[in-house]
Design a protein around this motif. Structure first.
Motif, mmCIF file in Angstrom:
data_model
loop_
_atom_site.group_PDB
_atom_site.id
_atom_site.type_symbol
_atom_site.label_atom_id
_atom_site.label_comp_id
_atom_site.label_asym_id
_atom_site.label_seq_id
_atom_site.Cartn_x
_atom_site.Cartn_y
_atom_site.Cartn_z
ATOM 1 N N LYS A 232 0.829 -1.202 0.000
ATOM 2 C CA LYS A 232 0.000 0.000 0.000
ATOM 3 C C LYS A 232 0.869 1.260 0.000
ATOM 4 N N HIS A 233 1.937 1.269 0.784
ATOM 5 C CA HIS A 233 2.776 2.470 0.853
ATOM 6 C C HIS A 233 3.494 2.720 -0.473
ATOM 7 N N GLN A 234 3.753 1.646 -1.248
ATOM 8 C CA GLN A 234 4.358 1.813 -2.567
ATOM 9 C C GLN A 234 3.359 2.440 -3.543
ATOM 10 N N ILE A 235 2.095 2.022 -3.435
ATOM 11 C CA ILE A 235 1.040 2.597 -4.283
ATOM 12 C C ILE A 235 0.853 4.071 -3.947
ATOM 13 N N GLU A 236 0.898 4.405 -2.652
ATOM 14 C CA GLU A 236 0.747 5.795 -2.227
ATOM 15 C C GLU A 236 1.874 6.664 -2.779
ATOM 16 N N LYS A 237 3.089 6.128 -2.830
ATOM 17 C CA LYS A 237 4.228 6.874 -3.382
ATOM 18 C C LYS A 237 4.053 7.106 -4.880
ATOM 19 N N ILE A 238 3.523 6.093 -5.579
ATOM 20 C CA ILE A 238 3.269 6.243 -7.017
ATOM 21 C C ILE A 238 2.224 7.320 -7.251
ATOM 22 N N LEU A 239 1.165 7.315 -6.424
ATOM 23 C CA LEU A 239 0.120 8.335 -6.551
ATOM 24 C C LEU A 239 0.707 9.735 -6.370
ATOM 25 N N GLU A 240 1.523 9.920 -5.356
ATOM 26 C CA GLU A 240 2.142 11.227 -5.111
ATOM 27 C C GLU A 240 2.993 11.658 -6.298
ATOM 28 N N LYS A 241 3.748 10.721 -6.847
ATOM 29 C CA LYS A 241 4.614 11.022 -7.987
ATOM 30 C C LYS A 241 3.800 11.447 -9.206
ATOM 31 N N LEU A 242 2.719 10.718 -9.486
ATOM 32 C CA LEU A 242 1.907 11.012 -10.665
ATOM 33 C C LEU A 242 1.116 12.310 -10.510
ATOM 34 N N CYS A 243 0.696 12.608 -9.278
ATOM 35 C CA CYS A 243 -0.064 13.840 -9.042
ATOM 36 C C CYS A 243 0.819 15.080 -9.167
ATOM 37 N N ALA A 244 2.116 14.908 -8.986
ATOM 38 C CA ALA A 244 3.044 16.049 -9.015
ATOM 39 C C ALA A 244 3.428 16.465 -10.429
ATOM 40 N N ILE A 245 2.981 15.709 -11.436
ATOM 41 C CA ILE A 245 3.319 16.008 -12.830
ATOM 42 C C ILE A 245 2.063 15.992 -13.692
ATOM 43 N N THR A 246 2.168 16.542 -14.889
ATOM 44 C CA THR A 246 1.012 16.598 -15.793
ATOM 45 C C THR A 246 0.806 15.247 -16.484
ATOM 46 N N ALA A 247 -0.359 15.102 -17.119
ATOM 47 C CA ALA A 247 -0.663 13.862 -17.833
ATOM 48 C C ALA A 247 0.380 13.576 -18.912
ATOM 49 N N GLU A 248 0.815 14.622 -19.601
ATOM 50 C CA GLU A 248 1.828 14.456 -20.650
ATOM 51 C C GLU A 248 3.147 13.959 -20.064
ATOM 52 N N GLU A 249 3.510 14.484 -18.911
ATOM 53 C CA GLU A 249 4.759 14.060 -18.262
ATOM 54 C C GLU A 249 4.654 12.640 -17.715
ATOM 55 N N ARG A 250 3.435 12.232 -17.329
ATOM 56 C CA ARG A 250 3.249 10.871 -16.806
ATOM 57 C C ARG A 250 3.595 9.823 -17.850
ATOM 58 N N LEU A 251 3.434 10.160 -19.133
ATOM 59 C CA LEU A 251 3.764 9.217 -20.198
ATOM 60 C C LEU A 251 5.244 8.850 -20.207
ATOM 61 N N LEU A 252 6.070 9.664 -19.584
ATOM 62 C CA LEU A 252 7.507 9.405 -19.541
ATOM 63 C C LEU A 252 7.900 8.490 -18.386
ATOM 64 N N VAL A 253 6.953 8.197 -17.504
ATOM 65 C CA VAL A 253 7.223 7.322 -16.367
ATOM 66 C C VAL A 253 7.322 5.873 -16.857
ATOM 67 N N PRO A 254 8.431 5.178 -16.612
ATOM 68 C CA PRO A 254 8.557 3.781 -17.040
ATOM 69 C C PRO A 254 7.419 2.923 -16.487
ATOM 70 N N GLY A 255 6.773 2.175 -17.368
ATOM 71 C CA GLY A 255 5.650 1.334 -16.967
ATOM 72 C C GLY A 255 4.295 1.935 -17.277
ATOM 73 N N MET A 256 4.254 3.243 -17.564
ATOM 74 C CA MET A 256 2.985 3.902 -17.879
ATOM 75 C C MET A 256 2.566 3.585 -19.311
ATOM 76 N N GLU A 257 1.336 3.132 -19.466
ATOM 77 C CA GLU A 257 0.804 2.795 -20.788
ATOM 78 C C GLU A 257 0.142 4.018 -21.397
ATOM 79 N N ALA A 258 0.418 4.258 -22.671
ATOM 80 C CA ALA A 258 -0.232 5.370 -23.378
ATOM 81 C C ALA A 258 -1.742 5.188 -23.341
ATOM 82 N N GLY A 259 -2.464 6.250 -23.026
ATOM 83 C CA GLY A 259 -3.912 6.193 -22.909
ATOM 84 C C GLY A 259 -4.370 6.034 -21.473
ATOM 85 N N ARG A 260 -3.434 5.751 -20.565
ATOM 86 C CA ARG A 260 -3.794 5.543 -19.158
ATOM 87 C C ARG A 260 -3.309 6.698 -18.266
ATOM 88 N N GLN A 261 -2.696 7.723 -18.867
ATOM 89 C CA GLN A 261 -2.072 8.776 -18.078
ATOM 90 C C GLN A 261 -3.064 9.599 -17.248
#
Length: 304
Positions: A235-264
């Protein structure tokens, strides 16, 4: 038996062609997936958009070619929440029929059963009290399995595409705003847990939210189904991912390794649902299943 299954979901359309023996997938011949967002305007307009229908039909044409190329002996196509609810779903169904693909619109109970069948072909739940949840674009399915008891299933009209239509997840997001969004989720999920009367010792997530979380946690440049199936994430790993994704825009999320296009944009509402469910249950570990409805359907097709 070489069988094919087409899953027409509210966020994505997926194909699997596989060799099935004795009710088990022994060889995956071909897989394909296209994000079409059939549910993108469903909440506000009650219909499937022209753009999403066109994307879905383009995907189905590719699927038809693949099934011929790979020699699928039998196939079946099912549609879930978005097609169930839309007033104009006949447009898609009739267009697919002209392509030779007859779509069966299934209800939430049938959907949940297929999901559980698929999950159990990837994750061992023997002797465990397991709650499986599958977050779709337009609905979320829950299946509770307890040794010696009949499985209990529930489908609720809560999905990531619907949430992304209601809230704007495209920009940098405030964590306090995320907490406010989680408040109505608590009410829905608490009712689900009470209705299922479940006290699981194992929580299993299937569909795009959990698999993407696993891929991000493992920093996957190229998605690996084998590594994702059965992966445990805290759970704490998921919370860290959420914080990371919320701190950047949808376009920037596409650069995160593991992020699938269309899911940003739709991953964040999926994470909110996941975290709220884990909090209600008091569970700190999530087991991820890459297998779900599509895999359960391909086995059912082969056994028909």
């Amino acid at each position: 038996m070489r069988a094919a299954a087409i899953d027409i979901g509210s966020n994505a359309v997926r194909l699997m062609i596989a060799d099935v023996e004795d009710g088990k997938i022994v060889n995956i011949v071909h897989k394909d997936r296209h994000v079409t967002k059939l549910a993108e305007v469903l909440s506000t307009k009650g219909i499937l958009s022209d753009a999403s229908i066109e994307k879905t039909m383009n995907a189905l044409r590719l699927f038809a070619e693949a099934m011929t190329l790979h020699g699928a002996e039998r196939f079946h196509a099912v549609a879930t929440s978005a097609v169930r609810e839309a007033r104009n779903s006949n447009i898609l169904i009739e267009a697919a029929g002209r392509l030779g693909i007859n779509i069966q619109v299934i209800d939430g109970t049938v959907e949940a059963g297929l999901i559980f069948s698929g999950v159990c072909s990837a994750v061992d739940t023997t002797g465990r009290k397991a709650l499986v949840f599958d977050i779709g674009g337009g609905s979320t399915e829950f299946i509770y399995a307890e040794p010696g008891q009949e499985h209990r299933k529930l489908s609720v009209p809560m999905g990531v595409v619907k949430m992304a239509e209601r809230y704007d997840f495209s920009g940098v997001l405030d964590m306090e705003q995320m907490d406010r969004i989680r408040i109505p989720l608590f009410g829905v999920l608490n009712e689900v847990v009470n209705a299922l009367d479940c006290k699981p010792d194992m929580l299993i997530g299937s569909a795009g939210t959990p698999t993407t979380l696993a891929a991000i946690e493992m920093h996957m440049e190229n998605y690996d189904q084998i590594k994702v199936n059965g992966f445990d994430i805290k759970k704490h790993q998921i919370e860290k991912i959420l914080e990371k994704l919320c701190a950047i825009t949808a376009e920037e999320r596409l650069l995160v390794p593991g992020m699938e296009a269309g899911r940003q944009e739709v991953l964040i509402p999926g994470i909110l649902i996941t975290l709220e469910l884990m909090s209600i249950l008091g569970i700190e570990d999530l087991t991820v299943s890459d297998f779900g409805l599509r895999e359960g359907l391909v086995v059912a097709v082969a056994n028909a």
